[in-house]
Enzyme design. Sequence first.
Site, PDB file in Angstrom:
ATOM      1  N   ASP A  48       0.812  -1.215   0.000  1.00  0.00           N
ATOM      2  CA  ASP A  48       0.000   0.000   0.000  1.00  0.00           C
ATOM      3  C   ASP A  48       0.853   1.276   0.000  1.00  0.00           C
ATOM      4  OD1 ASP A  48      -2.191  -1.709   0.168  1.00  0.00           O
ATOM      5  OD2 ASP A  48      -2.189  -1.670   2.351  1.00  0.00           O
ATOM      6  N   GLU A 222     -12.923  -0.908  -7.060  1.00  0.00           N
ATOM      7  CA  GLU A 222     -12.866  -1.857  -5.943  1.00  0.00           C
ATOM      8  C   GLU A 222     -12.474  -1.175  -4.651  1.00  0.00           C
ATOM      9  OE1 GLU A 222     -13.690  -5.005  -5.968  1.00  0.00           O
ATOM     10  OE2 GLU A 222     -13.026  -5.583  -3.964  1.00  0.00           O
TER      11      GLU A 222
HETATM   12  O1  FUB Z   1      -3.306  -3.783   2.862  1.00  0.00           O
HETATM   13  C1  FUB Z   1      -4.629  -4.055   3.239  1.00  0.00           C
HETATM   14  C2  FUB Z   1      -5.567  -3.753   2.103  1.00  0.00           C
HETATM   15  O2  FUB Z   1      -5.176  -4.453   0.958  1.00  0.00           O
HETATM   16  C3  FUB Z   1      -5.563  -2.315   1.664  1.00  0.00           C
HETATM   17  O3  FUB Z   1      -6.263  -1.471   2.520  1.00  0.00           O
HETATM   18  C4  FUB Z   1      -6.140  -2.457   0.315  1.00  0.00           C
HETATM   19  O4  FUB Z   1      -5.982  -1.335  -0.502  1.00  0.00           O
HETATM   20  C5  FUB Z   1      -5.406  -3.667  -0.204  1.00  0.00           C
HETATM   21  O5  FUB Z   1      -4.163  -3.306  -0.725  1.00  0.00           O
END
Ligand code: FUB
Length: 610
Positions: A48, A222
């Site tokens: 992220d 998404e």
């Molecule tokens: O890293 C946890 C979750 O996975 C994030 O909040 C989303 O964007 C995905 O990358």
Amino acid sequence: MKAASPLRLGVPFRRAALLIVALLCAVSMVPGTARADNPIVQTIYTADPAPLVHDGRVYLYTGHDEDGSTYFTMKEWRLWSSADMVNWTDHGSPMSVATFSWASADAWAGQAIHRNGKFYWYVPVKDRASGQMAIGVGVSDSPTGPFTDAIGRPLVRNGEIDPSVFIDDNGQAYLYWGNPNLWYVKLNPDMISYSGSPAQIPLTTAGFGTRTGNPSRPTLYEEGPWVYKRNGLYYNVFAAKCCSEFIAYSTAPGPTGPWTYRGTVMPTQGSSFTNHAGIVDFKGGSYFFYHNGALPGGGGFTRSVAVERFAYNADGSIPTITMTTAGAPQVGTLDPYVRQEAETIAWASGVETERSAEGGMNVGWIEHGDYVKVKGVAFGSGARSFTARVASAAGGGRIELRLGGVNGTLVGTCAVPGTGGWQTWTTVTCPVTGATGTHDLYFTYTGGSGYLFNVDWWQFTGGSGGNLLANGDMESGTTGWGASGGTLSSVTSPVHGGARALSIDGRTASWQGTTQDVTAKLTNGKSYTTSVWVRAHAGTPSAKATLAVTAGGTTTYHQLTPATPVGSGGWTRLTGTATVSWSGTLTAATFYVETAAGTDGFSVDDASFQ
Ligand code: FUB
């Protein structure tokens, strides 16, 4: 400190896995070729990415996937920064779930922004009381933290995730977030409260594309919005379709729409079923950050952050970007003659990092054969010695200084003694020979079995007082020097010092002068001091030292000294200090002594540029 580290059990696993990568690279690479620099971080799993440009550095805020995760088991966020897009400094964890007393878990995808001298970091976490995902906001006076909970409660809570923050040109700030919906709210100027209520951005297929096979989610949107503005156009780059995700984008004439779907930024790739975008412009380039499962042991819950450089199309559209192992090209070089943190790394094998008792982080868990690569190190006219801050609760070992590869040219070896503790620091120094020009520098660690020592920082000293000019005293004739016009010669009279000086005559333009190529020696953003003695052969021309820098196809002229009248009856010193920086790839840099006007001949002696 070592025994307490939660990472310790992961090291042998990671070392073995990275060895496999090293072997794979070894068979697929031509010796001497620069090796891969993606993913950005090799010491832990990261996810992220949220880049922020501030004061000439890119700060990269990330999540941290725990070793061996089988879910998004994320307890803390991590931070890295770079001035050149390839050497990244580990700043540790400036914020964690524990920062938010009301949160119980899930340090997921956030974004940080700078306003009013403070840094605000918006993150999703699980609200303990409701069990719902909520958005918290951390605040700090520094981009590197530490961050504290700005308001002691969720800023907003509706069970959805992935905040992105954006400040429009008129000062209005917006927070966007959401999965499965897409929300926004107008933040107040204090950045820790908002006006009005959170509103939904309509997820239409015109705005966010068409998803098939999932009637409850008809559009591609998404999660993970990344909203910004460029040339008057608003962009929302987001994770599309699940699962696996790809990265898509929409644009709009305003911050809240109406949005138009513009297509794919990054196709589904890279062994992670999620992906997450972050985009910034930095030193003249545009950069796309994302994550994948590219490290050994990597996958959907053990991800790694990576970066690619890209260029917008002329109409503002984003080209399709694919994942590479090469990553972004280096912007500038790294200066070995100032203190560098050991945790400033282009590629690491086998080591990890930890908090240093002396501040910042240190490299630790070093075993025989581990290494750290630092890319594009500008040694200039030569390094004389190497100093490192080291500690060892064991028997120590050696730091081999190698150029171009883990087994590359050996330019020095520093012995590290046992110091009685992993955080009991001492300074070691060793001589260096043969380190000139710009190279990838490898610290190859050697010693006995087990963990050897830790390194906190390092620094080289220059071989000739840091003067980037070869033959600056002109005692070696015209060696190292050229002329941009006229006739260059080495003379024995008049001289300013020693037995020889340079002379130039027959100039037909004021810019024609004595020149020296310093392309391989410059450090982007560095302040240089120039001193050079000049004497006219006739008249009183105004002489000056100039640096012509060609980067990204553009040549810029830096005035290193003011134009100063020089006579023929004696020597005049030109001196000045100038900061030299450029954008794009540096292709040429030439040091000139010339005149502001006229074509009088002159002599030059005792020149330094450092
Ligand atoms: O890293 C946890 C979750 O996975 C994030 O909040 C989303 O964007 C995905 O990358």
